[in-house]
Motif scaffolding. Structure first.
Motif, mmCIF file in Angstrom:
data_model
loop_
_atom_site.group_PDB
_atom_site.id
_atom_site.type_symbol
_atom_site.label_atom_id
_atom_site.label_comp_id
_atom_site.label_asym_id
_atom_site.label_seq_id
_atom_site.Cartn_x
_atom_site.Cartn_y
_atom_site.Cartn_z
ATOM 1 N N TRP A 114 -30.614 -15.259 -17.140
ATOM 2 C CA TRP A 114 -29.755 -16.400 -17.491
ATOM 3 C C TRP A 114 -28.940 -16.812 -16.283
ATOM 4 O O TRP A 114 -28.503 -15.970 -15.490
ATOM 5 C CB TRP A 114 -28.821 -15.987 -18.627
ATOM 6 C CG TRP A 114 -27.730 -16.964 -18.943
ATOM 7 C CD1 TRP A 114 -27.771 -18.004 -19.828
ATOM 8 C CD2 TRP A 114 -26.405 -16.997 -18.368
ATOM 9 N NE1 TRP A 114 -26.570 -18.672 -19.843
ATOM 10 C CE2 TRP A 114 -25.723 -18.065 -18.955
ATOM 11 C CE3 TRP A 114 -25.753 -16.208 -17.412
ATOM 12 C CZ2 TRP A 114 -24.400 -18.381 -18.619
ATOM 13 C CZ3 TRP A 114 -24.440 -16.514 -17.078
ATOM 14 C CH2 TRP A 114 -23.777 -17.597 -17.677
ATOM 15 N N ILE A 115 -28.735 -18.127 -16.133
ATOM 16 C CA ILE A 115 -27.857 -18.666 -15.097
ATOM 17 C C ILE A 115 -27.090 -19.860 -15.650
ATOM 18 O O ILE A 115 -27.480 -20.468 -16.639
ATOM 19 C CB ILE A 115 -28.619 -19.108 -13.826
ATOM 20 C CG1 ILE A 115 -29.737 -20.110 -14.179
ATOM 21 C CG2 ILE A 115 -29.150 -17.926 -13.060
ATOM 22 C CD1 ILE A 115 -30.399 -20.752 -12.972
ATOM 23 N N GLU A 116 -26.006 -20.199 -14.988
ATOM 24 C CA GLU A 116 -25.239 -21.406 -15.274
ATOM 25 C C GLU A 116 -24.459 -21.756 -14.018
ATOM 26 O O GLU A 116 -23.942 -20.863 -13.336
ATOM 27 C CB GLU A 116 -24.272 -21.159 -16.434
ATOM 28 C CG GLU A 116 -23.711 -22.414 -17.074
ATOM 29 C CD GLU A 116 -24.760 -23.214 -17.816
ATOM 30 O OE1 GLU A 116 -25.136 -24.299 -17.315
ATOM 31 O OE2 GLU A 116 -25.221 -22.766 -18.882
ATOM 32 N N VAL A 152 -24.664 -15.561 -13.292
ATOM 33 C CA VAL A 152 -25.994 -15.001 -13.489
ATOM 34 C C VAL A 152 -25.883 -13.721 -14.315
ATOM 35 O O VAL A 152 -24.887 -12.991 -14.224
ATOM 36 C CB VAL A 152 -26.676 -14.711 -12.128
ATOM 37 C CG1 VAL A 152 -25.878 -13.713 -11.309
ATOM 38 C CG2 VAL A 152 -28.112 -14.222 -12.301
ATOM 39 N N ALA A 153 -26.901 -13.465 -15.148
ATOM 40 C CA ALA A 153 -26.978 -12.207 -15.899
ATOM 41 C C ALA A 153 -28.439 -11.799 -15.972
ATOM 42 O O ALA A 153 -29.341 -12.635 -15.838
ATOM 43 C CB ALA A 153 -26.387 -12.355 -17.300
ATOM 44 N N GLY A 154 -28.673 -10.501 -16.186
ATOM 45 C CA GLY A 154 -30.049 -10.032 -16.269
ATOM 46 C C GLY A 154 -30.129 -8.543 -16.501
ATOM 47 O O GLY A 154 -29.156 -7.898 -16.921
ATOM 48 N N TRP A 155 -31.310 -7.990 -16.211
ATOM 49 C CA TRP A 155 -31.573 -6.556 -16.395
ATOM 50 C C TRP A 155 -31.508 -5.818 -15.067
ATOM 51 O O TRP A 155 -31.988 -6.330 -14.058
ATOM 52 C CB TRP A 155 -32.962 -6.332 -17.000
ATOM 53 C CG TRP A 155 -33.148 -6.871 -18.384
ATOM 54 C CD1 TRP A 155 -34.006 -7.866 -18.774
ATOM 55 C CD2 TRP A 155 -32.478 -6.439 -19.568
ATOM 56 N NE1 TRP A 155 -33.916 -8.076 -20.122
ATOM 57 C CE2 TRP A 155 -32.982 -7.208 -20.637
ATOM 58 C CE3 TRP A 155 -31.497 -5.477 -19.823
ATOM 59 C CZ2 TRP A 155 -32.544 -7.044 -21.956
ATOM 60 C CZ3 TRP A 155 -31.056 -5.308 -21.127
ATOM 61 C CH2 TRP A 155 -31.575 -6.085 -22.175
ATOM 62 N N ARG A 188 -29.968 -9.715 -27.429
ATOM 63 C CA ARG A 188 -30.544 -8.392 -27.214
ATOM 64 C C ARG A 188 -31.709 -8.368 -26.234
ATOM 65 O O ARG A 188 -31.960 -7.354 -25.609
ATOM 66 C CB ARG A 188 -30.995 -7.803 -28.547
ATOM 67 C CG ARG A 188 -29.821 -7.413 -29.425
ATOM 68 C CD ARG A 188 -30.267 -7.001 -30.802
ATOM 69 N NE ARG A 188 -31.071 -5.788 -30.806
ATOM 70 C CZ ARG A 188 -30.577 -4.555 -30.784
ATOM 71 N NH1 ARG A 188 -29.280 -4.366 -30.689
ATOM 72 N NH2 ARG A 188 -31.379 -3.508 -30.844
ATOM 73 N N TYR A 189 -32.445 -9.459 -26.088
ATOM 74 C CA TYR A 189 -33.610 -9.415 -25.211
ATOM 75 C C TYR A 189 -33.459 -10.268 -23.949
ATOM 76 O O TYR A 189 -34.370 -10.326 -23.134
ATOM 77 C CB TYR A 189 -34.867 -9.846 -25.979
ATOM 78 C CG TYR A 189 -35.137 -8.966 -27.172
ATOM 79 C CD1 TYR A 189 -35.484 -7.628 -27.005
ATOM 80 C CD2 TYR A 189 -35.018 -9.457 -28.468
ATOM 81 C CE1 TYR A 189 -35.712 -6.801 -28.099
ATOM 82 C CE2 TYR A 189 -35.253 -8.641 -29.567
ATOM 83 C CZ TYR A 189 -35.602 -7.318 -29.372
ATOM 84 O OH TYR A 189 -35.825 -6.510 -30.457
ATOM 85 N N ALA A 190 -32.316 -10.921 -23.790
ATOM 86 C CA ALA A 190 -32.097 -11.752 -22.607
ATOM 87 C C ALA A 190 -30.602 -11.820 -22.323
ATOM 88 O O ALA A 190 -29.903 -12.688 -22.846
ATOM 89 C CB ALA A 190 -32.662 -13.163 -22.811
ATOM 90 N N PRO A 191 -30.075 -10.887 -21.508
ATOM 91 C CA PRO A 191 -28.636 -10.870 -21.240
ATOM 92 C C PRO A 191 -28.088 -12.222 -20.788
ATOM 93 O O PRO A 191 -28.725 -12.935 -19.995
ATOM 94 C CB PRO A 191 -28.515 -9.821 -20.125
ATOM 95 C CG PRO A 191 -29.666 -8.902 -20.359
ATOM 96 C CD PRO A 191 -30.781 -9.792 -20.836
ATOM 97 N N ALA A 192 -26.911 -12.566 -21.293
ATOM 98 C CA ALA A 192 -26.226 -13.806 -20.937
ATOM 99 C C ALA A 192 -24.757 -13.619 -21.261
ATOM 100 O O ALA A 192 -24.380 -12.749 -22.052
ATOM 101 C CB ALA A 192 -26.800 -14.999 -21.707
#
Length: 623
Positions: free
Chosen positions: A273-275, A284-287, A316-320
């Motif tokens: 995820w980004i913004e 930004v967020a992620g694994w 749960r399946y895509a951090p944001a």
């Protein structure tokens, strides 16, 4: 290591009391917050009923109406969201408790214009397919007459952009002709979108970035990727960014941040995820490994961490995350091995919980001692995963259940009750549970994610087998009492494993793929298998047959319980029927359980309880 408190006997009914916060929205000034909170089950024949919890960050959040996709207006005064209220099965647009606009489809995303006068809404036509991560069923509204006869033809159901006046509710379709939009970003001018010329679910694997003029209803192709796309964004001054990476599932892709005209940025961050924070930086967020990260990424590649570690935040399946305009506050759902899901706020370097949704139920289902488990695979590659052990156990070796995640480009992550609480139930019944992040998983960068390209069932199966051997050598696991389960790609792997080795005493594959040839012509994602197998579907001497468990079923000696959803468009029911009948013909002990009204996985209350009871009994009999 994380050790939970002593638990009572863990039952599906207890696990289903968990509430799971999903998408969170903050007002621009950081004062108001809204979170979509979902139950862990649904009632018979209905969709899961998400509810909005809304309040002041410095006050309390209270449960409100049915709703999801919360979006505050730029001034924070109004809240837009999607709701099934009045349209069971279809989401419509609502603002402050009132349905707005007549959109003949199901709402999937919402953006406000900078002045708050308009909303741009993405909606899927009735009849469109949902993504595999969202049940892989068709969008339909309850109470409508069923198709009789059913008619199939290409390019019937699209995803369209609708421009809605925030005052009058007047809505108009602004999608360019013959363009399908899977995702979009908007800041009032041009739209950055993940586009296809074919509306099918399978077309997503070959999507491109388009710049859409909503006034002219035109599109300019801006980027054709090597892999898959997610989170297109456009800044007020027109800078365009997105995430691109090798991925198996729409909506949960993980990859590298890209900027139009510049290229990849900081590929060491495996983002979901980004913004835009401003014209030069992105949130930004992620694994990362088995956990999540979030922070501020400069377009020159420098990065400042906001949060990270052995926890999962965001859907749960895509951090944001959600961030205030000045960056002083951020919020998201948050969970870890020993903390049940709640909504949290980060401010001044500190994290505090804003809800106590699961305070009472969490201690009752805390049956696990969690450990990180690392081992060296057959070729020297280090593999890691999570190991769940019963909190209360004897010193001797334990029976083991290996649970293979879906994807394959997914991962197991630090969570309180992953896989709808299956590890909690298994640990409560005395089993160790290995959740392996084999080659092809996310969280360790693009090279590792692409490591099973053209080799599903090869190195990844060896990663699983060597992980088991490591646990046996350490005296943790009983060599003779090992079972395997998993759904989707995990279902394929469980079926494949028992046709390639006698290592397993029991198998419980779910949402399976067993015949890649028939899968290709019956699934709604036929580009998936071409991408991952790197082979031609109708080559009789290629991997479509060589890597299909059904062609090897005669070798299977492992008692196999197959569980499948009847309405699954992603892994169609005949995949389970083929393997079941092949095992019967081979004389292998087997059962097939089919859940009506369920797609890619099952969430009806009775079905969740039934599947656990059957798996428990199967394991007790075989192990």
């Amino acid at each position: 290591m994380a050790t939970t408190a002593r638990a009572a006997t863990v039952t599906p009914e207890l696990v289903m009391e968990l509430l799971r916060p999903g998408e969170v929205s903050l007002s621009a000034d950081g004062k108001r917050i809204a979170a979509a909170v979902l139950p862990s089950f649904r009632d018979k024949g209905k969709r899961i009923e998400s509810r909005l919890w809304v309040g002041d960050v410095d006050g309390e959040l209270t449960e409100g109406e049915l709703g999801s996709i919360p979006r505050f207006s730029p001034d924070g005064a109004r809240l837009a969201y999607a709701s099934e209220r009045g349209h069971d099965g279809r989401l419509s647009l609502w603002v402050d408790g009132t349905e707005l606009g007549e959109i003949p489809g199901s709402v999937e995303d919402i953006h406000w214009s900078p002045d708050g006068s308009r909303l741009l809404v993405l909606a899927a036509d009735i009849g469109a397919d949902r993504a595999g991560a969202d049940t892989a069923t068709k969008v339909k509204e309850a109470g409508t007459d069923p198709d009789d006869p059913k008619v199939f033809r290409p390019a019937q159901f699209w995803r369209r952009l609708w421009l809605v006046d925030a005052g009058s509710g007047e809505a108009r379709d602004v999608t360019p002709e013959h363009v399908n939009v899977f995702e979009f970003g908007w800041s009032g001018g041009m739209v950055a979108a993940v586009c296809t010329n074919d509306p099918s679910e399978s077309a997503w694997y070959e999507a491109w970035i388009g710049l859409i003029d909503v006034d002219q209803r035109t599109v300019e192709p801006a980027h054709v990727p090597k892999w898959q796309l997610q989170a297109p964004r456009i800044s007020p001054q027109g800078r365009v960014a997105w995430i691109e990476g090798f991925s198996s599932d729409r909506g949960v892709a993980t990859g590298t941040v890209h900027v139009l005209g510049q290229g990849p940025v900081a590929p060491e961050h495996h983002a979901t995820w980004i913004e835009f924070a401003d014209e030069d930086t992105l949130w930004v967020a992620g694994w990362r490994d088995n956990g999540s990260f979030a922070g501020r990424l400069s377009l020159d590649g420098s990065y400042e961490e906001l949060a990270g570690g052995e926890a999962t935040f965001g859907p749960r399946y895509a951090p944001a995350i959600a961030v205030s305009a000045d960056g002083s506050r951020a919020a998201a759902s948050y969970e870890s091995a020993d903390k049940a899901p709640e909504v949290v706020l980060w401010e001044n370097g500190e994290r505090r919980a804003l809800t106590s949704l699961n305070a009472e139920i969490a201690p009752k289902i805390a049956s696990i001692e969690w450990r990180a488990h690392r081992w060296t695979s057959f070729d020297g590659l280090e593999i890691e995963g999570l190991l769940a052990l019963p909190r209360e156990r004897d010193d001797g070796p334990l029976p083991l259940v290996v649970d293979v995640h879906g994807g394959p480009t997914g991962c197991w992550f630090w969570a309180f009750a992953p896989a709808y609480g299956l590890p909690n139930l298994l640990a409560g019944a005395g089993y160790a549970v290995l959740l392996p992040n084999v080659r092809g998983s996310t969280g360790r960068g693009p090279e590792f994610a692409e490591a099973n390209l053209g080799d599903m069932g090869g190195g990844d199966l060896q990663d699983i087998l060597t992980g088991i051997e490591a646990l046996v050598r350490d005296g943790i696991v009983d060599d003779k009492r090992v079972a395997i389960t998993g759904g989707s790609y995990g279902g394929f792997m469980a079926c494949w494993a028992v046709t390639q080795t006698d290592r397993f005493a029991a198998a419980m594959p779910m949402a399976v793929v067993t015949d890649w040839v028939s899968f290709h012509t019956t699934t709604n994602i036929g580009q998936f298998d071409k991408l991952y197998l790197q082979a031609e579907p109708f080559d009789p001497d290629g991997d479509y047959t060589h890597r299909s468990p059904v062609y090897h079923a005669a070798k299977c000696k492992t008692p196999t319980l197959i569980l499948h959803g009847e309405d699954d468009l992603c892994t169609p029911l005949p995949q389970a029927v083929e393997f079941y009948k092949a095992l019967v013909e081979a004389g292998c002990e087997t059962e097939l359980i089919v859940y009506p009204r369920e797609g890619h996985g099952w969430t009806e209350r009775e079905h969740q309880a039934d599947s656990w009871n059957r798996m428990r009994d199967w394991l007790a009999r075989q192990l």
